[in-house]
Design a protein around this motif. Sequence first.
Motif, PDB file in Angstrom:
ATOM      1  N   LEU A   1       0.814  -1.595  -0.049  1.00 48.85           N
ATOM      2  CA  LEU A   1       0.080   0.314   0.123  1.00 48.85           C
ATOM      3  C   LEU A   1       0.749   1.540   0.219  1.00 48.85           C
ATOM      4  O   LEU A   1      -0.002   2.338   0.020  1.00 48.85           O
TER       5      LEU A   1
ATOM      6  N   ALA B   1       3.243   3.763  -1.380  1.00 47.80           N
ATOM      7  CA  ALA B   1       2.639   4.852  -2.371  1.00 47.80           C
ATOM      8  C   ALA B   1       3.333   5.022  -3.691  1.00 47.80           C
ATOM      9  O   ALA B   1       3.683   6.436  -3.663  1.00 47.80           O
TER      10      ALA B   1
ATOM     11  N   GLN C   1       2.324   0.554  -7.366  1.00 51.33           N
ATOM     12  CA  GLN C   1       1.129  -0.039  -6.438  1.00 51.33           C
ATOM     13  C   GLN C   1      -0.532   1.015  -7.132  1.00 51.33           C
ATOM     14  O   GLN C   1      -1.053   0.443  -7.052  1.00 51.33           O
ATOM     15  N   ILE C   2       0.055   2.426  -7.524  1.00 56.25           N
ATOM     16  CA  ILE C   2      -1.284   2.922  -7.138  1.00 56.25           C
ATOM     17  C   ILE C   2      -2.049   2.593  -8.773  1.00 56.25           C
ATOM     18  O   ILE C   2      -3.251   2.575  -8.536  1.00 56.25           O
TER      19      ILE C   2
ATOM     20  N   CYS D   1      -5.537   0.965  -8.092  1.00 56.12           N
ATOM     21  CA  CYS D   1      -6.478   1.717  -8.174  1.00 56.12           C
ATOM     22  C   CYS D   1      -6.821   1.743  -9.219  1.00 56.12           C
ATOM     23  O   CYS D   1      -8.478   2.344 -10.132  1.00 56.12           O
TER      24      CYS D   1
ATOM     25  N   MET E   1      -5.444   2.931  -0.139  1.00 59.78           N
ATOM     26  CA  MET E   1      -4.474   3.800  -0.232  1.00 59.78           C
ATOM     27  C   MET E   1      -4.090   5.078   0.974  1.00 59.78           C
ATOM     28  O   MET E   1      -3.240   5.137   0.938  1.00 59.78           O
TER      29      MET E   1
END
Length: 235
Positions: free
Chosen positions: A102, A104, A108-109, A113, A194
């Motif tokens: 998680l 940022a 990962q974003i 997302c 997140m």
Amino acid sequence: MTCVLYDAHGLLGLDDPYSLVTLSRLLANGIVFTALLHWKNLDYRDLFHSSRAATAATMVVIVPLVLLATPCLFLLMGLVNRLLLAEFPMRAGMENEISSWLSAGLPQILLICVIAPVVEEMLFRGIILRSFLQQYERRYAILGSAVVFGFYHMNIYQLVGASLFGIVAGWLYERTRSLIPGIAMHAAVNTSVMLMAANAGAGAAESNSGFLVLLLLPAFPACYMLRRVLSGPGR
């Protein structure tokens, strides 16, 4: 796919493991969906929005109501998660693993997302639930696909919450025959997770709680309106 890209990571410049996982997941899902759509004689338009209602109408009417109502679902999932953590405390190693996922970073974003909401809704609502609805009674089809979605996360802390999410996303799909509302809700939930992880720290819990309460003010009327709009027979 991950093994192939790992062996070629030097040529591709994928030194970040999260970039490797993001790209491999995207390519693997592309292969799976291409094969499934060819087998079912569908195209991506049929998969995403097979409803007779115009896509623009869904985007303008349904999606805003879904986004406004999402804090109610997020609150319920958070309460369930707290109950599970109270009964089954999380291992330190697992906490570190989730925290690293998680963090940022851009890969990962994109994965959590953007990519995950799209490909998971395509698979669990667009393929699995669509098939279940053709074979089983409506409520059993929605519940069955939601449980499959919960087990897909492969840990008890997400199983119940993801199953609750799957029930709501399945109801949205059954009512609208469109993946667009579910993708919007999925992206909103994952982005909220997140953001809360990024804001974790001293005093952050009170700040997050206050912000959630503020979002809940329009959420309850949005739930009511969404139920009224989609209360007719599913198309």
